[in-house]
Design a protein around this motif. Structure first.
Motif, short mmCIF file in Angstrom:
data_model
loop_
_atom_site.label_atom_id
_atom_site.label_comp_id
_atom_site.label_asym_id
_atom_site.label_seq_id
_atom_site.Cartn_x
_atom_site.Cartn_y
_atom_site.Cartn_z
N ALA A 74 0.81 -1.22 0.00
CA ALA A 74 0.00 0.00 0.00
C ALA A 74 0.85 1.27 0.00
O ALA A 74 0.38 2.34 -0.42
N SER A 75 2.09 1.16 0.44
CA SER A 75 2.94 2.35 0.50
C SER A 75 3.66 2.63 -0.83
O SER A 75 4.36 3.63 -0.95
N VAL A 76 3.49 1.73 -1.80
CA VAL A 76 4.17 1.89 -3.09
C VAL A 76 3.16 2.22 -4.18
O VAL A 76 2.20 1.48 -4.41
N ASP A 77 3.37 3.36 -4.83
CA ASP A 77 2.52 3.77 -5.96
C ASP A 77 3.00 3.02 -7.20
O ASP A 77 4.14 3.23 -7.65
N PRO A 78 2.18 2.13 -7.77
CA PRO A 78 2.65 1.30 -8.90
C PRO A 78 3.02 2.12 -10.13
O PRO A 78 4.00 1.82 -10.81
N ILE A 79 2.22 3.16 -10.43
CA ILE A 79 2.51 3.97 -11.61
C ILE A 79 3.79 4.79 -11.39
O ILE A 79 4.66 4.88 -12.26
N GLY A 80 3.90 5.38 -10.19
CA GLY A 80 5.10 6.16 -9.88
C GLY A 80 6.36 5.30 -9.92
O GLY A 80 7.41 5.75 -10.41
N ALA A 81 6.27 4.07 -9.44
CA ALA A 81 7.43 3.17 -9.45
C ALA A 81 7.86 2.87 -10.88
O ALA A 81 9.04 2.79 -11.18
N CYS A 82 6.87 2.73 -11.77
CA CYS A 82 7.18 2.40 -13.17
C CYS A 82 7.75 3.61 -13.92
O CYS A 82 8.62 3.45 -14.78
N ILE A 83 7.23 4.77 -13.59
CA ILE A 83 7.71 5.98 -14.29
C ILE A 83 9.11 6.35 -13.82
O ILE A 83 9.98 6.66 -14.63
N GLY A 84 9.32 6.30 -12.50
CA GLY A 84 10.64 6.61 -11.96
C GLY A 84 10.90 8.10 -11.86
O GLY A 84 10.11 8.93 -12.33
N ASN A 85 12.03 8.43 -11.22
CA ASN A 85 12.42 9.83 -11.04
C ASN A 85 12.62 10.50 -12.40
O ASN A 85 13.40 10.05 -13.23
N ARG A 86 11.86 11.58 -12.62
CA ARG A 86 11.91 12.33 -13.87
C ARG A 86 11.57 11.46 -15.10
O ARG A 86 11.98 11.77 -16.22
N GLY A 87 10.86 10.39 -14.83
CA GLY A 87 10.42 9.53 -15.93
C GLY A 87 11.52 8.69 -16.55
O GLY A 87 11.32 8.12 -17.64
N LEU A 88 12.66 8.54 -15.87
CA LEU A 88 13.81 7.85 -16.46
C LEU A 88 13.56 6.36 -16.67
O LEU A 88 14.03 5.79 -17.67
N ARG A 89 12.83 5.72 -15.74
CA ARG A 89 12.64 4.27 -15.86
C ARG A 89 11.84 3.91 -17.11
O ARG A 89 12.26 3.09 -17.93
N VAL A 90 10.69 4.54 -17.26
CA VAL A 90 9.86 4.22 -18.43
C VAL A 90 10.52 4.74 -19.70
O VAL A 90 10.36 4.13 -20.77
N GLN A 91 11.29 5.81 -19.59
CA GLN A 91 11.96 6.35 -20.78
C GLN A 91 12.99 5.36 -21.32
O GLN A 91 13.18 5.26 -22.54
N ASN A 92 13.65 4.63 -20.42
CA ASN A 92 14.61 3.62 -20.86
C ASN A 92 13.92 2.53 -21.67
O ASN A 92 14.47 2.02 -22.66
N VAL A 93 12.70 2.17 -21.26
CA VAL A 93 11.92 1.18 -22.00
C VAL A 93 11.51 1.75 -23.36
O VAL A 93 11.63 1.09 -24.40
N VAL A 94 11.04 2.99 -23.35
CA VAL A 94 10.64 3.65 -24.59
C VAL A 94 11.82 3.73 -25.57
O VAL A 94 11.68 3.48 -26.77
N ASP A 95 12.99 4.05 -25.06
CA ASP A 95 14.18 4.15 -25.91
C ASP A 95 14.51 2.81 -26.55
O ASP A 95 14.85 2.74 -27.73
N GLU A 96 14.43 1.73 -25.76
CA GLU A 96 14.71 0.39 -26.30
C GLU A 96 13.69 0.00 -27.37
O GLU A 96 14.02 -0.69 -28.33
N LEU A 97 12.45 0.50 -27.22
CA LEU A 97 11.39 0.20 -28.19
C LEU A 97 11.33 1.25 -29.30
O LEU A 97 10.34 1.32 -30.02
N ARG A 98 12.40 2.03 -29.42
CA ARG A 98 12.56 3.01 -30.50
C ARG A 98 11.42 4.04 -30.54
O ARG A 98 10.85 4.33 -31.59
N GLY A 99 11.04 4.53 -29.35
CA GLY A 99 10.06 5.61 -29.28
C GLY A 99 8.61 5.17 -29.18
O GLY A 99 7.71 6.02 -29.23
#
Length: 346
Positions: free
Chosen positions: A243-268
């Motif tokens: 309950a103390s962990v926001d699932p969307i926030g965890a996936c997005i990461g600080n400044r969106g870096l986590r999900v951006q790494n996935v987006v970069d690997e998938l070529r945008g």
């Protein structure tokens, strides 16, 4: 063939993880075939023995002890057998040595061929076992060649096959380009293991999230479903077990870096992350994000939902060429009918 050869076999057996005894038995079987071929015989009673201590090779013809010999190549009389040993009786089998003078050279050549073949087979088996364990996992590969638009990647001890059907149409591939791919099948063939991989499967997105997001790797956050149109857009439904962990926030990461790494690997490729809910109405509302839902009616038995959205957001809810509604339907497993909250003004 000598004791040095046996020592070499032992070293090979240890290095390649092959049974030394199996190697010797395979060589013995091959030498029987070589003997028959070189000395023009089809006798089935030929036996080759390699001494496990000295490495010496001997050929024996096995003959049955009989009262009256009818087939000299396969039978021996009791009297003749007893000149060899007085212990023989009718029905016994006598092994008579028949090692040709030049058989040592044939034995050495045959043994070398057999050992090399067994090494190749053992290595193929080891590679198959290694990559079988990676079936439905993610691999790192480097493009090494292209044949008829099919791509072959170097993934370590073998190559992976990326067929046209598993390539993202919007992606451009180049020699020596590094790619992350999802293993869809590992087959053992006569030419060795064939590893088939994909860039289009939703599971590749799941594995990328698992790699980039520690909370998913640890099981704190779970991916419940994924809907993907490769190269364009993906929707991912996540839920937190803490309950103390926001699932969307965890996936997005600080400044969106986590999900951006996935987006970069998938070529945008665009990625929407939404919260999963056991309540179908809530889940469907979340899945239609970024559109706002005014009202929703769900028929769980028919797996259908009727959704009302603000007139101004109708195109947003449906998405370009219906993509947002289509992905939301796949993500939730519901057929979704979207209508505006009012009729268009004249």
């Amino acid at each position: 063939m000598n004791s040095e050869f046996l020592l070499a076999l032992e070293e090979i057996a240890k290095e390649k993880n092959i049974s030394k005894e199996m190697l010797i038995e395979t060589i013995e079987a091959a030498l029987i075939t070589a003997y028959k071929r070189n000395y023009n015989t089809s006798m089935s009673n030929v036996v080759v023995n390699i001494d496990r201590e000295t490495g010496s090779v001997k050929v024996f013809i096995q003959k049955e002890v009989v009262e009256e010999v009818e087939t000299p190549l396969a039978q021996i009389s009791l009297d003749e057998a007893r000149t060899i040993s007085g212990k023989y009786e009718i029905g016994d089998v006598v092994a008579i040595e028949d090692t040709p003078a030049a058989f040592g050279r044939i034995a050495a050549q045959t043994a070398k061929q057999v050992v090399m073949q067994r090494i190749r087979e053992a290595e193929r088996g080891q590679v198959y076992e290694e990559f079988s364990a990676k079936d439905h996992e993610m691999l790192d590969g480097v493009i090494e060649r292209v044949e008829k638009k099919n791509i072959y990647l170097d993934v370590g001890r073998t190559e992976a096959f990326l067929p046209v059907s598993e390539q993202v149409p919007t992606e451009r591939y180049a020699f020596h380009q590094r790619l992350k791919v999802f293993v869809t099948e590992v087959r053992n063939t006569t030419k060795g293991p064939q590893v088939t991989v994909s860039r289009t499967r939703p599971a590749l997105v799941s594995k990328l999230f698992e790699q980039e997001i520690p909370e998913i790797a640890q099981g704190v956050v779970e991916i419940r479903s994924i809907a993907r149109e490769p190269g364009s857009r993906t929707k991912v439904a996540v839920i937190s077990n803490d309950a103390s962990v926001d699932p969307i926030g965890a996936c997005i990461g600080n400044r969106g870096l986590r999900v951006q790494n996935v987006v970069d690997e998938l070529r945008g490729e665009k990625i929407d992350i939404v919260c999963f809910s056991d309540d179908p109405a809530t889940f469907i509302k979340n899945a239609l994000n970024p559109a706002e839902v005014v009202d929703i009616t769900v028929d769980e038995e028919k797996r259908m939902a009727s959704v009302i959205v603000p007139y101004a957001q109708l195109s947003l809810a449906i998405g370009k060429e219906g993509q947002n509604a289509r992905l939301a339907a796949r993500l939730t497993g519901y057929k979704i009918d979207i209508k505006p909250d009012r009729a268009p003004e004249n």
